[in-house]
Enzyme design. Structure first.
Site, mmCIF file in Angstrom:
data_model
loop_
_atom_site.group_PDB
_atom_site.id
_atom_site.type_symbol
_atom_site.label_atom_id
_atom_site.label_comp_id
_atom_site.label_asym_id
_atom_site.label_seq_id
_atom_site.Cartn_x
_atom_site.Cartn_y
_atom_site.Cartn_z
ATOM 1 N N CYS A 2 0.840 -1.210 0.000
ATOM 2 C CA CYS A 2 0.000 0.000 0.000
ATOM 3 C C CYS A 2 0.869 1.251 0.000
ATOM 4 O O CYS A 2 2.049 1.216 0.310
ATOM 5 C CB CYS A 2 -0.868 0.021 1.248
ATOM 6 S SG CYS A 2 -1.937 -1.404 1.407
ATOM 7 N N ARG A 27 4.046 0.693 -6.750
ATOM 8 C CA ARG A 27 4.079 -0.274 -5.640
ATOM 9 C C ARG A 27 3.034 -1.354 -5.811
ATOM 10 O O ARG A 27 3.029 -2.337 -5.068
ATOM 11 C CB ARG A 27 3.868 0.455 -4.320
ATOM 12 C CG ARG A 27 4.906 1.524 -4.024
ATOM 13 C CD ARG A 27 4.355 2.559 -3.049
ATOM 14 N NE ARG A 27 4.255 2.060 -1.711
ATOM 15 C CZ ARG A 27 5.223 2.165 -0.795
ATOM 16 N NH1 ARG A 27 6.355 2.742 -1.122
ATOM 17 N NH2 ARG A 27 5.074 1.697 0.416
ATOM 18 N N TRP A 74 -3.125 -2.314 -1.599
ATOM 19 C CA TRP A 74 -2.783 -3.617 -2.189
ATOM 20 C C TRP A 74 -3.405 -4.618 -1.220
ATOM 21 O O TRP A 74 -2.890 -4.821 -0.119
ATOM 22 C CB TRP A 74 -1.265 -3.769 -2.281
ATOM 23 C CG TRP A 74 -0.818 -4.901 -3.150
ATOM 24 C CD1 TRP A 74 -1.086 -5.084 -4.476
ATOM 25 C CD2 TRP A 74 -0.004 -6.007 -2.763
ATOM 26 N NE1 TRP A 74 -0.486 -6.239 -4.937
ATOM 27 C CE2 TRP A 74 0.182 -6.820 -3.920
ATOM 28 C CE3 TRP A 74 0.602 -6.402 -1.587
ATOM 29 C CZ2 TRP A 74 0.942 -7.978 -3.904
ATOM 30 C CZ3 TRP A 74 1.361 -7.551 -1.562
ATOM 31 C CH2 TRP A 74 1.518 -8.350 -2.702
ATOM 32 N N ASN A 100 -0.633 1.537 5.879
ATOM 33 C CA ASN A 100 0.157 0.558 5.128
ATOM 34 C C ASN A 100 0.728 -0.404 6.155
ATOM 35 O O ASN A 100 1.432 0.005 7.076
ATOM 36 C CB ASN A 100 1.286 1.231 4.347
ATOM 37 C CG ASN A 100 2.188 0.192 3.672
ATOM 38 O OD1 ASN A 100 1.740 -0.915 3.363
ATOM 39 N ND2 ASN A 100 3.454 0.523 3.504
ATOM 40 N N GLY A 101 0.406 -1.689 6.023
ATOM 41 C CA GLY A 101 0.908 -2.693 6.956
ATOM 42 C C GLY A 101 -0.189 -3.699 7.273
ATOM 43 O O GLY A 101 -1.188 -3.791 6.571
ATOM 44 N N GLU A 478 18.326 -15.309 -13.014
ATOM 45 C CA GLU A 478 17.811 -13.937 -13.022
ATOM 46 C C GLU A 478 17.077 -13.652 -14.332
ATOM 47 O O GLU A 478 16.014 -13.013 -14.341
ATOM 48 C CB GLU A 478 18.946 -12.944 -12.801
ATOM 49 C CG GLU A 478 18.557 -11.478 -12.920
ATOM 50 C CD GLU A 478 17.435 -11.042 -11.979
ATOM 51 O OE1 GLU A 478 17.095 -11.793 -11.037
ATOM 52 O OE2 GLU A 478 16.871 -9.957 -12.216
ATOM 53 N N LYS A 482 13.113 -12.449 -14.587
ATOM 54 C CA LYS A 482 12.694 -11.265 -15.371
ATOM 55 C C LYS A 482 11.595 -11.638 -16.357
ATOM 56 O O LYS A 482 10.560 -10.995 -16.459
ATOM 57 C CB LYS A 482 13.888 -10.678 -16.116
ATOM 58 C CG LYS A 482 14.894 -9.961 -15.265
ATOM 59 C CD LYS A 482 14.474 -8.602 -14.784
ATOM 60 C CE LYS A 482 13.789 -8.553 -13.482
ATOM 61 N NZ LYS A 482 14.374 -9.077 -12.290
ATOM 62 N N GLU A 485 8.138 -12.826 -14.748
ATOM 63 C CA GLU A 485 7.363 -11.883 -13.926
ATOM 64 C C GLU A 485 6.717 -10.766 -14.743
ATOM 65 O O GLU A 485 5.776 -10.124 -14.269
ATOM 66 C CB GLU A 485 8.194 -11.297 -12.797
ATOM 67 C CG GLU A 485 9.289 -10.340 -13.190
ATOM 68 C CD GLU A 485 9.966 -9.728 -11.961
ATOM 69 O OE1 GLU A 485 9.318 -9.525 -10.932
ATOM 70 O OE2 GLU A 485 11.172 -9.443 -12.047
ATOM 71 N N HIS A 501 18.997 -34.860 -16.202
ATOM 72 C CA HIS A 501 18.509 -35.568 -14.999
ATOM 73 C C HIS A 501 17.016 -35.388 -14.808
ATOM 74 O O HIS A 501 16.508 -35.502 -13.698
ATOM 75 C CB HIS A 501 19.284 -35.076 -13.766
ATOM 76 C CG HIS A 501 20.742 -35.392 -13.833
ATOM 77 N ND1 HIS A 501 21.251 -36.650 -13.617
ATOM 78 C CD2 HIS A 501 21.798 -34.619 -14.167
ATOM 79 C CE1 HIS A 501 22.556 -36.641 -13.783
ATOM 80 N NE2 HIS A 501 22.928 -35.417 -14.114
ATOM 81 N N LYS A 600 6.124 -3.735 -5.863
ATOM 82 C CA LYS A 600 7.555 -3.402 -5.938
ATOM 83 C C LYS A 600 8.287 -3.833 -4.681
ATOM 84 O O LYS A 600 9.413 -4.275 -4.732
ATOM 85 C CB LYS A 600 7.743 -1.907 -6.153
ATOM 86 C CG LYS A 600 9.200 -1.480 -6.284
ATOM 87 C CD LYS A 600 9.926 -2.227 -7.396
ATOM 88 C CE LYS A 600 11.368 -1.849 -7.496
ATOM 89 N NZ LYS A 600 12.116 -2.696 -8.458
#
Ligand code: AGP
Length: 605
Positions: A2, A27, A74, A100-101, A478, A482, A485, A501, A600
């Site tokens: 949030c 965010r 959020w 926020n939390g 990485e 990328k 997502e 394997h 984010k």
């Protein structure tokens, strides 16, 4: 995560709040709202969906309020809906709160308040806060908040307004918050400086459990008991441009292209010429440590996997790398002989923060590598390396990753030199290699035609494999993160030698694979693995700086990148992976900067 924004001043609060919430969109959110002081009452408007819904409301209902608070939500408790959006308010709508939390004990609070006759209009944990404040309110908002805050368990950054007075009372515990001071006797509350950077660069950073009162007379700080405390007003070194796209189509593209500068800035922040100046307060002598634990999440975890290779090479202390959400629950050997290195772009990731506190409780020394000065992780660590990448707004982390690798490289050779493990000649060579990196990034960025062609080729695929060995395996991990997502293509990275394997069973004619080949020592074996994939019909792209002739005969096409020393090779090699993800996402019509389901900074567990 949030976002909260508050404003008190004469510039018209509605405009400031709306612009601030727009700066916080990155965010991730699913609804938004505002509470405005209007004469002797509060006007509250809140809507599920994009910020445009709030903006349309404010256009149709223009105002010039002296005090307001706003929020982007959020959802954590309660689905996205108008009713669950913030601000939440007491029954008489004379007190409004944005938060926020997470209030972990909201069930018991809700039951106690219900027994007192309070009724609830939402499913959220937050709605307990305005009712609690109401239960203590006798005309003084600050004292009502001071009585409320100790009852809240969990994390919160809250801003509160009431109908009786033109003031904002705020409080924080765990969740981030800054207090901005404008030049025209105006004041701001925000989740991060970006929200109001276009208005001020002067900020207070409230400590945990601080309570803040903002009136037209200024900003006052109080501790949890309500006793006055003082906090230092600081000036941030960011331009207002940091919060804008500067002409790029997306923040992610801007941040990909900022990497020559962000890497150079990270070097120059800690180097005077070739002299590395990491003046640690707590890390005195590496002989005090027998283990280095690197702990992080997502991209930062991948940076840690890269950093491990340099730390073990130059510092010669066993180094492990763990995911924070696992490590925080199982780390039996962390003790006073442990150096715990936390990597976090935001400096607010809940699992990484929890790891920090566990590590300190176990007696370890904690060094954090963060990109947000004043973040919670930065402030609670024993020592901090601040990557000078500038604000990273796109959800997909790019410049933070390459700056984290730069910081880890600096750390490894600084400590290695101190320990006598690096000769003067080698040190000079390594620093010269480091100074070449920005130009090598520019070289890759100069021509994106191969990457765009590859993106067009893979955009319709429903799965893709990245492979590599050693450092190349980490770059593959990485690259896979990328791509998955922001393009939503299922992408997995495997150690090249591991394909046979099991995973090779997934290869069908046309299955796309991307092979990283930057490590000459592993190239021959990786090329053998590529041939195994080709034999089963895979379509293989190589990202390489070695064995190019052999690769051109083996794969469908090669994206060539410049070579670089040691772990630095990861930096030019990751640029095509970042760009491939970006263009694939664009070609699929996705929201590149704000991919679905993601935020984010993950400040909830
Ligand atoms: C990376 O592109 C993702 N956005 C995500 O994995 C991110 O790296 C992770 O959440 C860690 O965030 P932090 O660096 O702010 O702690």
């Amino acid at each position: 995560m949030c976002g909260i924004v508050g404003y008190l001043g004469k510039n018209g609060a509605e405009k400031v709040i709306l612009e601030g919430l727009k700066r916080l969109e990155y965010r991730g959110y699913d609804s938004s709202g505002i509470a405005m002081h209007s004469g002797s009452e509060l006007k509250i408007a809140k809507f599920k969906g994009r910020l445009a819904n709030l903006s349309d409301y404010l256009t149709e209902n223009p105002g010039n309020s002296p005090v307001a608070i706003g929020h982007t939500r959020w959802a954590t408790h309660g689905e996205p809906s108008d009713a669950n959006s913030h601000p939440h308010f007491n029954t008489t709508k004379t007190i409004a709160v944005v938060h926020n939390g997470i209030i972990e004990n909201y069930h018991s609070l809700k039951n106690e308040l219900s027994e007192k006759g309070y009724t609830f209009s939402s499913e959220t944990d937050t709605e307990t806060i305005p009712h609690l404040i109401d239960s203590f309110y006798e005309g003084d908002l600050l004292s009502a908040v001071v009585k409320t805050v100790p009852l809240l368990r969990g994390s919160f950054a809250i801003a509160v307004v009431c109908a009786d007075k033109k003031e904002i009372v705020a409080a924080r515990k765990e969740s981030p918050m800054v207090i901005g001071v404008g030049d025209n006797n105006d004041f701001f509350v925000a989740s991060d400086v970006l929200a109001v950077l276009s208005y001020t660069k002067k900020f207070y950073y409230p400590e945990n459990n601080d309570i803040i009162r903002i009136t037209e007379n200024g900003v006052e700080f109080f501790d949890a008991s309500g006793s006055p405390v003082t906090r230092e007003l600081k000036t941030v070194e960011l331009s207002a441009d940091a919060a804008t796209k500067c002409g790029y189509d997306h923040f992610m593209l801007k941040e990909i292209y900022e990497q020559p500068d962000s890497c150079a800035n990270t070097v120059s922040r800690y180097c005077s010429g070739d002299e590395i100046q990491l003046d640690f307060g707590s890390i005195k002598n590496m002989a005090a440590y027998d283990t280095i634990y690197i702990v992080a999440c997502g991209t930062a975890y991948h940076a840690g996997l890269v950093g491990k290779l340099a730390l073990e090479k130059y510092v010669k202390i066993p180094t492990t790398v763990d995911i924070a959400s696992e490590f925080r629950y199982y780390a039996p050997f962390v003790n006073e002989k442990s150096l715990v290195i936390l990597i976090s772009q935001s400096g607010e990731t809940a699992d990484t923060l929890a790891t920090l506190r566990n590590a300190k409780a176990a007696g370890a020394t904690v060094l954090s590598i963060t990109n947000v000065a004043g973040s919670t992780i930065a402030r609670e660590s024993d020592d901090v390396i601040n990557t000078a990448a500038g604000p990273e707004i796109a959800v997909a982390s790019t410049k933070a990753f390459t700056s984290q690798i730069t910081a880890l490289f600096l750390l490894a050779i600084y400590l290695g030199k101190q320990l006598g493990n690096i000769s003067d000649e080698e040190y000079s060579f390594l620093m010269s290699e480091l100074h070449l990196i920005p130009e090598k990034i520019r070289e890759v960025l100069a021509d994106m035609s191969s990457v765009k062609a590859a993106a067009k080729r893979i955009k319709k695929c429903n799965q893709l494999f990245y492979i590599g060995r050693g450092l190349d395996r980490v770059i593959a991990m990485e690259g896979a993160l990328k791509l998955k997502e922001i393009s939503y293509i299922y992408t997995e990275a495997f150690p090249a030698g591991e394909m046979k394997h099991g995973p090779i069973a997934l290869i069908e004619p046309g299955t796309p694979a991307i092979a990283l080949v930057t490590q000459e020592s592993a190239a021959e074996k990786t090329i053998s693995n590529i041939k195994e994939l080709k034999a089963r019909g895979a379509y293989v792209i190589a990202i390489a700086n070695t064995s190019l002739e052999e690769l051109r005969k083996t794969v469908d096409f090669v994206i060539e990148v410049p070579d670089a020393e040691g772990i630095l090779a990861a930096i030019p090699a990751i640029i095509p992976c970042q760009s491939l993800a970006y263009y694939t996402s664009i070609y699929k019509g996705n929201d590149v900067d704000k991919p679905r389901n993601l935020a984010k900074s993950v400040t909830v567990e």
